[in-house]
Motif scaffolding. Structure first.
Motif, PDB file in Angstrom:
ATOM      1  N   ASP A 137      16.778  -9.253 -15.336  1.00 44.26           N
ATOM      2  CA  ASP A 137      17.408  -8.475 -16.402  1.00 44.26           C
ATOM      3  C   ASP A 137      18.914  -8.414 -16.145  1.00 44.26           C
ATOM      4  O   ASP A 137      19.355  -7.947 -15.090  1.00 44.26           O
ATOM      5  CB  ASP A 137      16.806  -7.064 -16.422  1.00 44.26           C
ATOM      6  N   THR A 138      19.717  -8.878 -17.094  1.00 49.11           N
ATOM      7  CA  THR A 138      21.172  -8.961 -16.889  1.00 49.11           C
ATOM      8  C   THR A 138      21.816  -7.583 -16.716  1.00 49.11           C
ATOM      9  O   THR A 138      22.771  -7.440 -15.954  1.00 49.11           O
ATOM     10  CB  THR A 138      21.858  -9.717 -18.033  1.00 49.11           C
ATOM     11  N   TYR A 139      21.305  -6.581 -17.418  1.00 48.38           N
ATOM     12  CA  TYR A 139      21.848  -5.231 -17.274  1.00 48.38           C
ATOM     13  C   TYR A 139      21.600  -4.707 -15.864  1.00 48.38           C
ATOM     14  O   TYR A 139      22.519  -4.219 -15.189  1.00 48.38           O
ATOM     15  CB  TYR A 139      21.243  -4.295 -18.325  1.00 48.38           C
ATOM     16  N   LEU A 140      20.361  -4.826 -15.383  1.00 47.79           N
ATOM     17  CA  LEU A 140      20.053  -4.366 -14.029  1.00 47.79           C
ATOM     18  C   LEU A 140      20.853  -5.146 -12.994  1.00 47.79           C
ATOM     19  O   LEU A 140      21.325  -4.570 -12.006  1.00 47.79           O
ATOM     20  CB  LEU A 140      18.556  -4.487 -13.734  1.00 47.79           C
ATOM     21  N   GLN A 141      21.047  -6.445 -13.214  1.00 47.71           N
ATOM     22  CA  GLN A 141      21.819  -7.235 -12.258  1.00 47.71           C
ATOM     23  C   GLN A 141      23.270  -6.779 -12.231  1.00 47.71           C
ATOM     24  O   GLN A 141      23.879  -6.679 -11.164  1.00 47.71           O
ATOM     25  CB  GLN A 141      21.745  -8.731 -12.576  1.00 47.71           C
ATOM     26  N   GLU A 142      23.834  -6.473 -13.395  1.00 51.26           N
ATOM     27  CA  GLU A 142      25.231  -6.008 -13.411  1.00 51.26           C
ATOM     28  C   GLU A 142      25.362  -4.633 -12.775  1.00 51.26           C
ATOM     29  O   GLU A 142      26.352  -4.348 -12.096  1.00 51.26           O
ATOM     30  CB  GLU A 142      25.777  -6.006 -14.833  1.00 51.26           C
ATOM     31  N   VAL A 143      24.368  -3.788 -12.954  1.00 48.12           N
ATOM     32  CA  VAL A 143      24.345  -2.495 -12.268  1.00 48.12           C
ATOM     33  C   VAL A 143      24.323  -2.737 -10.755  1.00 48.12           C
ATOM     34  O   VAL A 143      25.095  -2.134 -10.003  1.00 48.12           O
ATOM     35  CB  VAL A 143      23.133  -1.643 -12.703  1.00 48.12           C
ATOM     36  N   GLN A 144      23.445  -3.635 -10.306  1.00 52.11           N
ATOM     37  CA  GLN A 144      23.351  -3.919  -8.874  1.00 52.11           C
ATOM     38  C   GLN A 144      24.646  -4.536  -8.359  1.00 52.11           C
ATOM     39  O   GLN A 144      25.089  -4.237  -7.254  1.00 52.11           O
ATOM     40  CB  GLN A 144      22.156  -4.838  -8.573  1.00 52.11           C
ATOM     41  N   ASN A 145      25.295  -5.390  -9.166  1.00 53.26           N
ATOM     42  CA  ASN A 145      26.574  -5.978  -8.755  1.00 53.26           C
ATOM     43  C   ASN A 145      27.625  -4.889  -8.517  1.00 53.26           C
ATOM     44  O   ASN A 145      28.432  -4.982  -7.587  1.00 53.26           O
ATOM     45  CB  ASN A 145      27.093  -6.955  -9.812  1.00 53.26           C
ATOM     46  N   THR A 146      27.617  -3.865  -9.359  1.00 54.66           N
ATOM     47  CA  THR A 146      28.548  -2.746  -9.198  1.00 54.66           C
ATOM     48  C   THR A 146      28.295  -2.029  -7.876  1.00 54.66           C
ATOM     49  O   THR A 146      29.222  -1.715  -7.125  1.00 54.66           O
ATOM     50  CB  THR A 146      28.405  -1.761 -10.382  1.00 54.66           C
ATOM     51  N   ILE A 147      27.042  -1.792  -7.580  1.00 56.54           N
ATOM     52  CA  ILE A 147      26.650  -1.158  -6.317  1.00 56.54           C
ATOM     53  C   ILE A 147      27.024  -2.062  -5.143  1.00 56.54           C
ATOM     54  O   ILE A 147      27.588  -1.622  -4.141  1.00 56.54           O
ATOM     55  CB  ILE A 147      25.140  -0.844  -6.316  1.00 56.54           C
ATOM     56  N   ASN A 148      26.727  -3.353  -5.284  1.00 58.90           N
ATOM     57  CA  ASN A 148      26.974  -4.311  -4.208  1.00 58.90           C
ATOM     58  C   ASN A 148      28.450  -4.408  -3.853  1.00 58.90           C
ATOM     59  O   ASN A 148      28.799  -4.584  -2.685  1.00 58.90           O
ATOM     60  CB  ASN A 148      26.449  -5.694  -4.591  1.00 58.90           C
ATOM     61  N   TYR A 149      29.306  -4.330  -4.848  1.00 54.83           N
ATOM     62  CA  TYR A 149      30.740  -4.380  -4.575  1.00 54.83           C
ATOM     63  C   TYR A 149      31.138  -3.204  -3.673  1.00 54.83           C
ATOM     64  O   TYR A 149      31.897  -3.372  -2.723  1.00 54.83           O
ATOM     65  CB  TYR A 149      31.539  -4.353  -5.875  1.00 54.83           C
ATOM     66  N   ASN A 150      30.581  -2.042  -3.954  1.00 55.04           N
ATOM     67  CA  ASN A 150      30.845  -0.874  -3.097  1.00 55.04           C
ATOM     68  C   ASN A 150      30.293  -1.089  -1.688  1.00 55.04           C
ATOM     69  O   ASN A 150      30.924  -0.697  -0.708  1.00 55.04           O
ATOM     70  CB  ASN A 150      30.252   0.388  -3.704  1.00 55.04           C
ATOM     71  N   VAL A 151      29.115  -1.707  -1.583  1.00 51.98           N
ATOM     72  CA  VAL A 151      28.536  -1.991  -0.266  1.00 51.98           C
ATOM     73  C   VAL A 151      29.493  -2.856   0.539  1.00 51.98           C
ATOM     74  O   VAL A 151      29.798  -2.568   1.701  1.00 51.98           O
ATOM     75  CB  VAL A 151      27.156  -2.685  -0.398  1.00 51.98           C
ATOM     76  N   LEU A 152      30.001  -3.918  -0.084  1.00 49.64           N
ATOM     77  CA  LEU A 152      30.921  -4.821   0.600  1.00 49.64           C
ATOM     78  C   LEU A 152      32.190  -4.086   1.041  1.00 49.64           C
ATOM     79  O   LEU A 152      32.643  -4.230   2.184  1.00 49.64           O
ATOM     80  CB  LEU A 152      31.275  -5.997  -0.311  1.00 49.64           C
TER      81      LEU A 152
END
Length: 195
Positions: A103-118
């Motif tokens: 799901d592209t929406y869920l992936q973009e949400v996760q990308n937002t979270i992942n950027y913070n993780v990095l």
């Protein structure tokens, strides 16, 4: 307890349902943002990703706090049966950056979270209050992540390339790494009312 924290960094838990996003129309002319509004990168529209960045930043600032990380290194050195920083970071990365959604929406949400993780991981690797053991583990995990991103580019090439650029820039001059980017602040809670 770690499982509960990891859920606060998972797109399926944090994503505002698409049907609920329709309930957030753009602000009408003359009604500006107030202290009770989430900050936004989208102008007059509600910034669903900004709200998620704020939520994930809260969890990460606690999970990857330099003193907590030092306790994890110490804890594992004293008792190998207890989780150490390396294990916590492995789990964090496998349940965030390495997670993929169709799901592209869920992936973009996760990308937002992942950027913070990095960003939080890089911060831990150079934080002035981090011990040498904490910095060593954080830097090692950054190297492992960099290798994983290079090997798994096909699945999410654009964002993986961005993460790789961020890590490469960090590696060129870690001393220039600034404090964590400021995630949008949580709006004031009660009492809600006049400015």
């Amino acid at each position: 307890a770690l499982r509960s924290v990891m859920l606060t960094l998972h797109a399926e838990e944090l994503a505002i349902p698409k049907d609920k996003l329709k309930l957030f129309p753009p602000r009408a002319f003359g009604f500006s943002r107030s202290r009770e509004s989430f900050k936004s990168s989208t102008g007059v529209a509600f910034d669903a990703f900004g709200a998620l960045a704020t939520a994930s930043d809260m969890s990460l600032s606690l999970l990857l706090h330099p003193q907590r990380a030092a306790r994890l290194v110490q804890q594992e050195a004293i008792d190998n049966d207890l989780p150490g920083l390396s294990e916590v970071l492995d789990r964090l990365l496998s349940e965030t950056v390495k997670l993929q959604f169709k799901d592209t929406y869920l992936q973009e949400v996760q990308n937002t979270i992942n950027y913070n993780v990095l960003q939080h991981l890089m911060n831990l690797a150079v934080h002035k209050d981090a011990t040498s053991g904490v910095k060593a583990v954080a830097n090692h995990k950054l190297t492992e992540l960099q290798n994983w991103l290079q090997s798994n580019r096909k699945s999410n090439a654009a964002i993986h390339d961005q993460y790789l650029r961020e890590i490469e820039q960090f590696r060129k001059n870690p001393a220039e790494f600034k404090a964590l980017p400021v995630a949008p602040q949580i709006p004031d809670g009660a009492p809600i009312g006049n400015e």
